[in-house]
Write an enzyme that holds these catalytic residues in place. Structure first.
Site, PDB file in Angstrom:
ATOM      1  N   SER A 446      12.618 -47.304 -44.292  1.00 52.22           N
ATOM      2  CA  SER A 446      11.322 -47.820 -43.859  1.00 52.22           C
ATOM      3  C   SER A 446      11.399 -48.568 -42.540  1.00 52.22           C
ATOM      4  O   SER A 446      10.366 -48.890 -41.961  1.00 52.22           O
ATOM      5  CB  SER A 446      10.757 -48.756 -44.926  1.00 52.22           C
ATOM      6  OG  SER A 446      11.641 -49.845 -45.144  1.00 52.22           O
ATOM      7  N   HIS A 467       9.864 -40.896 -43.926  1.00 54.16           N
ATOM      8  CA  HIS A 467       9.499 -42.162 -44.553  1.00 54.16           C
ATOM      9  C   HIS A 467       8.234 -41.987 -45.378  1.00 54.16           C
ATOM     10  O   HIS A 467       7.118 -42.010 -44.851  1.00 54.16           O
ATOM     11  CB  HIS A 467       9.304 -43.258 -43.508  1.00 54.16           C
ATOM     12  CG  HIS A 467       8.885 -44.569 -44.110  1.00 54.16           C
ATOM     13  ND1 HIS A 467       8.066 -45.453 -43.458  1.00 54.16           N
ATOM     14  CD2 HIS A 467       9.162 -45.126 -45.321  1.00 54.16           C
ATOM     15  CE1 HIS A 467       7.853 -46.499 -44.239  1.00 54.16           C
ATOM     16  NE2 HIS A 467       8.507 -46.321 -45.367  1.00 54.16           N
ATOM     17  N   GLU A 479       5.840 -40.927 -42.260  1.00 54.61           N
ATOM     18  CA  GLU A 479       6.294 -41.101 -40.877  1.00 54.61           C
ATOM     19  C   GLU A 479       7.506 -40.195 -40.671  1.00 54.61           C
ATOM     20  O   GLU A 479       8.524 -40.355 -41.354  1.00 54.61           O
ATOM     21  CB  GLU A 479       6.660 -42.561 -40.609  1.00 54.61           C
ATOM     22  CG  GLU A 479       5.452 -43.487 -40.576  1.00 54.61           C
ATOM     23  CD  GLU A 479       5.817 -44.947 -40.369  1.00 54.61           C
ATOM     24  OE1 GLU A 479       5.069 -45.641 -39.663  1.00 54.61           O
ATOM     25  OE2 GLU A 479       6.849 -45.394 -40.911  1.00 54.61           O
ATOM     26  N   ASN A 517       5.260 -50.469 -40.830  1.00 59.03           N
ATOM     27  CA  ASN A 517       5.969 -51.697 -41.188  1.00 59.03           C
ATOM     28  C   ASN A 517       6.123 -52.639 -40.008  1.00 59.03           C
ATOM     29  O   ASN A 517       6.099 -53.866 -40.168  1.00 59.03           O
ATOM     30  CB  ASN A 517       7.339 -51.362 -41.784  1.00 59.03           C
ATOM     31  CG  ASN A 517       7.225 -50.926 -43.230  1.00 59.03           C
ATOM     32  OD1 ASN A 517       6.289 -51.286 -43.924  1.00 59.03           O
ATOM     33  ND2 ASN A 517       8.174 -50.133 -43.685  1.00 59.03           N
TER      34      ASN A 517
END
Length: 703
Positions: A446, A467, A479, A517
């Site tokens: 992540s 991800h 992602e 994130n």
């Protein structure tokens, strides 16, 4: 003004025994009336429909026809108003013209003077459903999967009669379910059978055999004969005053909260439905006109339509996706058998339809992981989401092992182990010794560097990032991370896998935290930093309310897990610098196992914050702690700064990818258009960077 994709009406007659002549009005694309493309209504399309209905009314008055049947073409009845045209409306008078034109059509159909029937042959949304509501009867093909009123999801309301006619047909509570509740639940729609159960359609009938003299409309025409002999009377739902008040009150708190978060449409829709109870039809239509025009002229609608365009167009054609088809996947390996690994295993086995093998270090972990996945399959069967036979097949594709050599036949291996760079490097080094030369290796990291994981391998070119977000089944974003060493085949395979799993892929560069994130932790870092400086937990909890986020920062921290948040925050601080703050208070929360909110199970958006958590924060002394307004400003400007940085670093292609990622990966509000239109609208982008992320009119009202 954008060019309208004009919808026309193809008129024909047919004879129905015992009834007489039935006029059939078929909505169709003007450029090719037999083309199977979704039909929408703009100014010209509404004019053509109004003209066709006026002609039918004249024929009815002359006694030439006994009934009118409305239907669509291909897989669409009508998909509603032309949203691309609405995005270009800059003049209130033009918005009023569109609103009133829709009401004229609906009123003409309702007042035709002969029975009217809508045959829903396919998708029936928004204004299309409102036109169907004007008819005396509605019947649907069993294959219809999308019936609904999505307007409040976008920032509008049903403004061509939906707020008036629907509660009178099925009652206020059921109507508000379609107008307010379902759009808020990821824009949920109804299938034909569910619409029938709700009373929205009178019958579900299959289309006719092509050899039938009446073609696909044969069963519908046969049903008309029954309906018009009085055996299927049109229904009117007369709900008592108490039912209206209960239905309105049940939603009042939720729509007020959404309005405070910058989404005015649900509150306006609730008020319009409530007003329609005591007004005449024409008075209620005038109230809908006023509300619709007001909403059309808001920045929130334009941001919502910009976001909707990202979800419907850009999501289907990810920027940066190679034209290469990628590697064919006939078997998948998962390194790990924990929670995330199990979710991925089930997804791949279900969507790719291939054998999936999870591998963990010992038999206890492997067996526990497989048992958890099997239990989830059983739950899906029990809930009716999987047929028993499909569940059995799914279980048969899944296995767990402790022997890494059992992954040797995999074309794709995804590591889903602890988020430590050295651990992931060891896993890849071990995998490289057993998998075939053509196998693609993917990491579900992540935040960590994909390139750093691959750099010591003999073939770093086959390592990519995939991800997926937790929970995997529900979260639509992936992602796709391309390290500098990755080759086109591995990269293309990652996109193909995401697509096959029915996820939306966003291409991101190999940078710390990627997009979602990186931005979420910047936000949380500002909030945690404020707590360390003495901001009260109550003020910090309330500060971000105007952003309209799906949950507050403390609910999010508990949902992610304080330990995970602390770990990622530290990683981003190492990779990106001190703007990601150190938080001794968060470290203490992790050490003591405390929670930020009071919740028995998974935290919800409404879970209350535990005020006692403030006692572990306050490590920095400032002259005056921030209040909620100042913290909101700081968060906005921090997000503007971080977004500008990741665009400058070319982590994604442009601001549209940032917004798509935040909508799908973090639940960022559609009425904000994701993130960057909100930062433009609040002035944060100009305050930080000196310029907007978008030109005026792209995601707000053209000036």
């Amino acid at each position: 003004m954008a060019a309208e994709r004009v919808t026309t009406v193809v008129a024909s007659d047919t004879e129905v025994a015992g009834v007489g002549t039935v006029a059939i009005l078929r909505f169709a694309p003007a450029e090719d009336p037999d083309a199977d493309r979704p039909c929408t209504l703009g100014i010209e399309g509404l004019a053509r429909v109004e003209s066709a209905v006026t002609t039918a009314a004249e024929r009815a008055e002359a006694g030439e026809i006994a009934a009118v049947l409305l239907t669509g073409t291909g897989r669409t009845f009508l998909a509603g108003a032309d949203l691309h045209l609405i995005r270009t409306v800059t003049d209130r008078a033009l918005a009023e013209q569109v609103a009133r034109a829709g009401h004229r059509v609906v009123a003409h159909i309702a007042d035709l003077g002969v029975p009217t029937i809508a045959y829903l042959n396919g998708t029936t949304l928004g204004g299309g459903l409102e036109i169907a509501l004007a008819c005396d009867f509605r019947i649907a093909d069993p294959g219809v999967r999308a019936v609904g009123l999505p307007e409040t999801h976008l920032g509008l309301l049903p403004g061509w009669g939906g707020c008036t006619l629907l509660p009178r047909l099925i009652g206020p509570d059921a109507a508000l379910r379609l107008i307010i509740d379902n759009p808020a639940r990821n824009n949920r729609t109804l299938g034909a059978e569910a619409a029938h159960e709700l009373g929205l359609v009178d019958a579900v009938l299959p289309s006719g055999d092509p050899g039938d003299p009446d073609g696909p409309l044969g069963p519908a025409l046969a049903w008309i004969r029954t309906a018009l002999t009085g055996q299927a009377p049109a229904r009117i739902h007369a709900a008592p005053e108490s039912a209206w008040q209960e239905a309105l009150q049940a939603r009042r708190a939720a729509v007020e909260a959404r309005a405070a978060g910058g989404a005015p449409a649900p509150r306006r829709a609730l008020a319009t439905v409530g007003a329609a109870r005591t007004l005449s039809r024409d008075e209620a239509f005038a109230r809908e006109d006023e509300a619709l025009v007001d909403l059309v002229m808001t920045d929130e609608l334009r941001a919502g339509l910009y976001g909707f365009d990202l979800l419907t167009r850009r999501a289907k054609h990810p920027s940066g996706r190679p034209s290469h088809a990628g590697r064919e996947i006939s078997a998948v390996g998962i390194a790990g058998a924990g929670l995330m690994a199990g979710q991925l295993a089930m997804l791949f086995a279900h969507r790719l339809g291939v054998p999936v093998t999870m591998r963990d270090l010992d038999a206890e972990r492997a067996d526990r992981g497989l048992a958890a996945v099997h239990a989830e399959v059983d739950r899906q069967v029990e809930r009716g989401r999987l047929a028993p036979a499909d569940g059995a097949q799914l279980k048969a594709r899944l296995r767990a092992t402790t022997d890494v050599r059992d992954l040797s036949g995999s074309d794709l291996v995804v590591e889903a182990v602890f988020e430590e760079l050295d651990v992931k490097r060891e896993v890849f080094a071990e995998l490289e010794e057993v998998v075939a030369p053509h196998a693609v290796l993917a990491t579900n990291t992540s935040a960590l560097s994909v390139g750093a994981m691959a750099e010591a391998l003999r073939h770093p070119e086959r390592v990519v990032g995939l991800h997926f977000f937790n929970p995997v089944a529900a979260m639509p974003l992936v992602e796709v991370v391309r390290a500098e060493s990755a080759d086109t085949t591995a990269y293309a395979t990652a996109f193909a896998v995401a697509q096959a799993c029915r996820k939306t892929a966003v291409a991101v560069a190999d940078a710390p935290g990627f997009v979602v994130n990186r931005l979420l932790l910047r936000l949380l870092g500002e909030v945690l930093g404020a707590l360390e400086e003495g901001t009260s937990i109550v003020d910090a909890d309330a500060a971000l309310g105007p952003m309209g986020l799906p949950m507050g920062p403390f609910q999010l921290l508990d949902l992610v897990g304080p330990a995970v948040a602390h770990h990622v925050l530290q990683a981003l601080r190492r990779g990106l610098g001190e703007r990601y703050p150190d938080s001794p208070g968060l470290a203490e929360v992790v050490r003591t196992g405390r929670r930020f909110v009071r919740a028995e199970d998974r935290p919800q958006a409404t879970s209350p914050v535990d005020p006692s958590i403030a006692e572990v924060f306050g490590s920095r002394t400032v002259a005056e702690p921030m209040g909620p307004d100042e913290l909101l400003r700081r968060v906005r400007e921090a997000l503007a700064d971080e977004t500008a940085r990741l665009l400058d670093e070319q982590v994604v292609a442009d601001a549209g990818d940032v917004d798509l990622a935040m909508i799908l990966g973090a639940g960022w509000p559609l009425h904000n258009g994701g993130l960057t239109p909100y930062l433009d609208r609040t002035g944060a982008s100009v305050a930080v960077t000196g310029e907007r992320f978008h030109a005026p009119g792209v995601a707000d009202l053209p000036r």
